[in-house]
Structures are given as structure tokens and as C-alpha cells.
Design an enzyme around this catalytic site. Structure first.
Site, PDB file in Angstrom:
ATOM      1  N   ASP A 357      -1.846  16.510 -43.392  1.00  0.00           N
ATOM      2  CA  ASP A 357      -0.475  16.379 -43.900  1.00  0.00           C
ATOM      3  C   ASP A 357       0.545  17.159 -43.074  1.00  0.00           C
ATOM      4  O   ASP A 357       1.624  16.658 -42.754  1.00  0.00           O
ATOM      5  CB  ASP A 357      -0.389  16.873 -45.353  1.00  0.00           C
ATOM      6  N   ARG A 416     -22.218  24.168 -31.023  1.00  0.00           N
ATOM      7  CA  ARG A 416     -22.328  23.229 -32.140  1.00  0.00           C
ATOM      8  C   ARG A 416     -22.298  21.774 -31.669  1.00  0.00           C
ATOM      9  O   ARG A 416     -23.043  20.936 -32.163  1.00  0.00           O
ATOM     10  CB  ARG A 416     -21.188  23.464 -33.136  1.00  0.00           C
TER      11      ARG A 416
END
Length: 588
Positions: A357, A416
Site C-alpha cells: 500500500d 536464503r
């Protein structure tokens, strides 16, 4: 009562009908009723007391819901049900699954107590959202987002003498910080010194730049590293966050252990303390209040337009607005827009509020965006829910990853993104984390995260056995191949070197039972892209220079982590830059 408290407690529903004519007796049958259903993370069990024909009390008997998120929904909805003597309650924004679980349980409960399906269905209810008391407010500083970065910025600004409002679209505070492990990397902490670990700002900076493939902004990385000790000390001494004294964690990509881990190994420990500090300082937090537009006059951001209780509310910011709305990891359409590789086939570790947003609002006032295509997946998540497995933090204590065929395939202490891509290349796009008592006694992950551990076993995602062979068979892994692989790995530990995958981090044998094997898979976890900021956290314009009175901190910001965020850097990031944003907004 503070506005913060009023709105927190206001998730109540005014019901047009209550249980006064259930069944044929006119009342619910008195007694104690226990019912269960499956929530977001596992089984939720509620005990309901009905007295004098009304719902008198509801207690949580068993819950795997996330503290501060799903559990907040459970607690608030149960309170609403008791106060209104009706099960017709609204869901808590941001915790729909947990909210619906409560409603299912209560529906079955009142049926047992004598309410007919027709009676339940006929009870109309009018949902009353926790609305702001006015349609316009004025503050020195308005912060959008009550996650770790937003709460930090708000506290810093308030302590500097400003009047502060925090706008949060969910019915709870915490954001993604709350559902993280809470560890933050610190170069030169007292815990490193206590454990004889040598570190430096330069080493921390280099690890972060290397981990992001040198696509990071080196100025911002340097700021994060230099201010890491001050951020940690602030959390510990000013905010009152307790840290595990015996543990300094080394996440993948870091050259030394440097992550300070809060008690409970949970970000909730941090956000709970931050919220309490906000309450103590009298900071106004407007829950269920979604910011929809940045207000701008003559190229200066002057406030925020928000939606609350079905109406538009304006918040004037005399000194500045701080964007702390998080990333867009839960927004599949936005992920695909910037990187088609991360579509709906991926679950996410993010809360559903992570929709980007703030990025959209900032872009509408001319903000520059950077690194939007860099999206990270976390390697060891629950294959059924997508959420991070904290039991799987045994990986940082030495556990190894194998595939269904029983073979290792990656450096378990690596980056990761590398581990995640390696897992996705295996059979069924999943991996199996293997460890024994040597590793368990070092990290105690099954004890620290006992609820998750039991839930993983109950859903057959984790097996425990006295022998490696029995564990392998229960997990559906080739037992003979796994035995040979682990025997070879143990010989590497004896030789203090892993010639096969150059394993980094903890290096311990897997030889003594009980043995544990957990099924894991990657989920989208962090979006490295976002609005561009300068050293003062001022949001940069596409036309050059800063957008006046607009600041940003946290995952809404791009440029800090490059292509890949190293574990433990997110919490350091949000605290460091949250403090800077709150301080700089005061200066305008």
C-alpha cells in the site's frame, strides 16, 4: 482512557438479536462446553461457560495461533461475544482465518446449548467498526503502519516532543515484525563480547553488501551497520526488550555470529514491548484505519487521507509523514508485476496486510522506486501454511538438509535465495531437515517452540524417532541412503571441513538419538524493493531530490538489501531507520 486503548478494545459488534429464544426453552442451556476447530496454525479449542441462559465466559484451552495476530483476534472476538451475548461478530482485519475459526467453534457451542440452525441464521447483526471520533485530526507527525519500523519512529518522535498518530489498517499492531524470529544483527554487542566473538562494523557492512550481490546502496548499509549497537541498546534499555543471554545466532551469509535474539525467539517480544511503550507515552494508534492517499500541497506532503469505520478521515501532519507500511510479499499480483517468477504457486510467510500500500501511495506523489524485482523466499517453511518454521531454526545449530532420496544438496548455512532455489529443484519441491540430540541440546528448538513442534508432529510434517532409520522410514526418505549420507557428514565434522558443500555456520554431528526429520519448503518472505530514501530517510522523487516532509523506514524502503536480504538484517534495518525517520521528521 487513551484513544489507543479505546480503539484496541473496540472490536465489538452491536447485535440486533441475542440468545433469548433459542430452542424451545427461551434460553441457552447452562453448562460448560468445549469445542475445537482448525485455525491458521493448528487446532484452537475454546471453553465456553453458559450461565442463566447467557454466554458468561470464554477461555482459550488450546491454541497455536500467532501471538498478537491470530491470538489477538481470538481474544477480542471472544470478549465481543461475551459482552454482546451473541456469536454474530465481525472478523478482525488481518486475521480472517483465526476469526472465522472462533465463529465456527461458537456456532457449534450454541447448537449444543440448544440453539437451532434457524435461530442462529435469523439473528441479524450490525457490525460497528472501531471508528475515529472525528473526520479530521491534526498532529505534528503521522506514521502509517504499526509494525516495528512505524512504532519505533512514533516512539522516537514522541520522545522528541512531537504529537504523534499511528495509522494501522489491521485490528492489531506488529506487522511482519511480530511474526518474525526477532533476531537482529549487531556488530559489537555486549553478547558478542560476552561470548568472545570478534566483529566489526566493516565486517558487518561487507557481509551485507556481498549478500546483496553488491546491488545495495553502500551508504545505507553503512548507516545500518554503524547504528546497530545503538539500536540494540535502545531496544534493551529504553524499550525493555529481554534478550537471550546464552545465544548469539549466525544467520546464513554472515561471517560471524552477530544476531541478538529476543526471549522466546519471536518478534512478538519486540512488538509487544514497543506497543506498551507507545501506550506509556500516550501515542494515539488508530486501528482498522487504512491510509489510502498522501495529501500534498505545493510539492509538500501535508497529511494522510484514511478510511475508518466506513468514512473518510483526514490526518494533518504539521511536520511530516513517516511511511512504514511494509512490503508486498502477500500481494501476488504485485509480485508478478515486478517479477513473474513469484506467482500464486508460492505461499508466503508475510501477514496478509503486506500488500504494498505505502509503495503505491508514495508512487502517486512522485516517489522513486528501486529494486522492485528483488523478491526473497525463505527456505524452511511449513508446506501446508507457508509460515516460517521456527523449529527449523535447528538449521542454525547444525541440522542438515536432504532430499527425498536421502542426499544433501546445498550448504545449509548459505544464503536464503541459494538454499531456496536448491530446495525447489528437488523431488516434490521440498526438503527434509535432519538433526539429532547433539544439535537439539545446543539449540533446544523443540522446547523453545514447543507448540509448533507438537503441531508439526500432529500434521505429519515432523517425525521423531530413537533411530535414524526409523525416522527416515516415517518421513518417507530412503533410509539406507540417508544413513550413508549422515555417516559421511559426521566424518566431515571430525575432519572440521565439509568438502562436499563447504558448510558454514554450526558444524555438529548427527549421531545420537532421538532424531528429528522435518519437511520444509520455501515461501515468499521479503521484498527488497521499495521507495528510495537518502541517509535522512527522506523519500526521493523521480524528478530528483527529496519529497518534502515524507520519510520512510522498514520494508517499504528499497536499496538497503540489494538482491537478497541476509537473515537478521530486517530487524536491525527497521529499528535503525525507524529511529532516524522519527528523529528527522522532527527537524522539518
Amino acid at each position: 482512557m487513551k484513544l489507543y486503548q479505546k480503539i484496541t478494545c473496540a472490536l465489538l459488534i452491536v447485535c440486533a438479536a441475542v440468545f433469548t429464544a433459542c430452542g424451545g426453552s427461551g434460553k441457552l442451556k447452562d453448562g460448560t462446553y468445549t469445542e475445537s476447530s482448525v485455525g491458521h496454525n493448528g487446532t484452537l479449542t475454546l471453553e465456553t461457560v453458559i450461565k442463566d441462559g447467557k454466554i458468561a465466559d470464554i477461555k482459550t484451552v488450546e491454541s497455536s495461533e500467532t501471538k498478537g495476530l491470530g491470538q489477538a483476534a481470538v481474544d477480542l472476538l471472544c470478549r465481543a461475544i461475551v459482552e454482546n451475548n451473541s456469536i454474530q461478530v465481525d472478523t478482525l482485519t488481518g486475521a480472517t482465518i483465526s476469526s472465522n475459526c472462533v465463529k465456527r467453534i461458537m456456532q457449534e457451542t450454541v447448537k449444543k446449548a440448544g440453539a437451532s440452525d434457524k435461530t442462529i441464521a435469523s439473528m441479524a447483526a450490525v457490525a460497528v467498526r472501531p471508528a475515529a471520533e472525528k473526520t479530521s485530526y491534526e498532529y505534528d507527525i503521522v506514521v502509517i503502519g504499526a509494525g516495528g519500523a512505524g512504532l519505533t519512529a512514533a516512539i522516537t518522535a514522541k520522545q522528541g516532543g512531537a504529537s504523534v498518530a499511528v495509522l494501522e489498517k489491521n485490528g492489531f499492531a506488529g506487522g511482519n515484525t511480530m511474526v518474525s524470529g526477532g533476531g537482529l544483527n549487531v556488530a559489537g554487542s555486549d553478547l558478542q563480547q560476552k561470548n568472545g566473538i570478534t566483529d566489526s562494523v566493516e565486517k558487518f557492512t561487507e557481509d551485507t553488501l556481498k549478500g546483496g550481490d553488491y546491488k545495495n546502496d553502500p551508504v545505507l548499509v553503512g548507516i545500518m551497520a554503524r547504528n546497530s549497537v545503538a539500536a540494540y541498546n535502545w531496544l534493551r534499555d529504553d524499550i525493555g526488550v529481554p534478550f537471550m543471554q546464552e545465544r548469539v545466532q549466525q544467520f546464513g551469509g554472515h561471517s560471524v555470529p552477530r544476531a541478538c535474539v529476543p526471549v522466546g525467539n519471536s518478534g512478538y517480544t519486540i512488538t509487544e514491548a514497543l506497543v506498551k511503550k507507545c501506550e506509556t507515552l500516550g501515542i494515539d494508534i488508530f486501528y482498522e484505519t487504512k491510509a489510502v492517499k498522501l495529501l500534498k500541497e505545493n510539492d509538500v506532503v501535508t497529511g494522510v487521507e484514511a478510511e475508518n469505520g466506513g468514512k473518510t478521515v483526514s490526518f494533518v501532519a504539521k511536520k511530516g509523514v513517516v511511511l512504514a507500511t511494509g512490503g508486498f510479499g502477500a500481494n501476488v499480483a504485485m509480485r508478478v508485476e515486478y517479477n513473474p517468477a513469484y506467482g500464486s504457486e508460492y505461499k508466503t510467510t508475510c501477514i496478509q496486510a503486506a500488500q504494498g500500500d505505502g509503495i503505491v501511495m508514495a508512487q502517486a506523489v512522485g516517489a522513486k522506486l528501486v529494486d522492485m524485482g528483488y523478491i526473497q523466499v525463505y527456505p524452511t517453511c511449513n508446506p501446508k501454511t507457508g509460515i516460517i518454521s521456527y523449529v527449523a531454526n535447528s538449521r542454525f545449530d547444525g541440522a542438515v538438509l536432504v532430499n527425498k532420496e536421502g542426499h544433501r544438496f546445498v550448504n545449509e548455512g548459505g544464503r536464503r535465495d541459494v538454499i531456496s532455489q536448491a530446495i525447489l529443484a528437488q523431488t516434490d519441491k521440498c526438503a527434509y531437515l535432519v538433526w539429532g540430540s547433539e544439535i537439539e541440546s545446543a539449540g533446544k528448538m523443540t522446547q523453545i517452540h514447543a507448540k509448533e513442534f507438537e503441531q508439526l508432529k500432529a500434521t505429519n510434517l515432523l517425525v521423531q524417532a530413537d533411530t535414524l532409520e526409523d525416522a527416515a522410514k516415517a518421513a518417507g526418505i530412503d533410509a539406507a541412503a540417508l544413513a550413508a549420507e549422515i555417516a559421511e557428514f559426521n566424518s566431515f565434522v571430525d575432519g572440521k571441513k565439509d568438502p562436499k558443500f563447504q558448510k558454514t555456520g554450526a558444524f555438529r554431528k548427527i549421531a545420537e538419538g532421538p532424531f528429528y526429520i522435518e519437511t520444509v519448503t520455501p515461501s515468499t518472505h521479503h521484498t527488497m524493493g521499495g521507495v528510495a530514501i537518502d541517509a535522512q530517510t527522506r523519500v526521493q522523487s523521480v524528478s530528483g531530490g527529496a519529497i518534502k516532509r515524507l520519510f520512510a523506514a522498514g520494508e517499504v524502503v528499497g536499496g538497503i538489501h540489494g538482491t537478497n536480504r541476509l537473515g537478521g538484517n530486517a530487524i536491525t534495518d527497521i529499528i535503525v531507520f525507524g529511529r532516524i525517520a522519527g528523529s528527522e521528521a522532527l527537524k522539518d
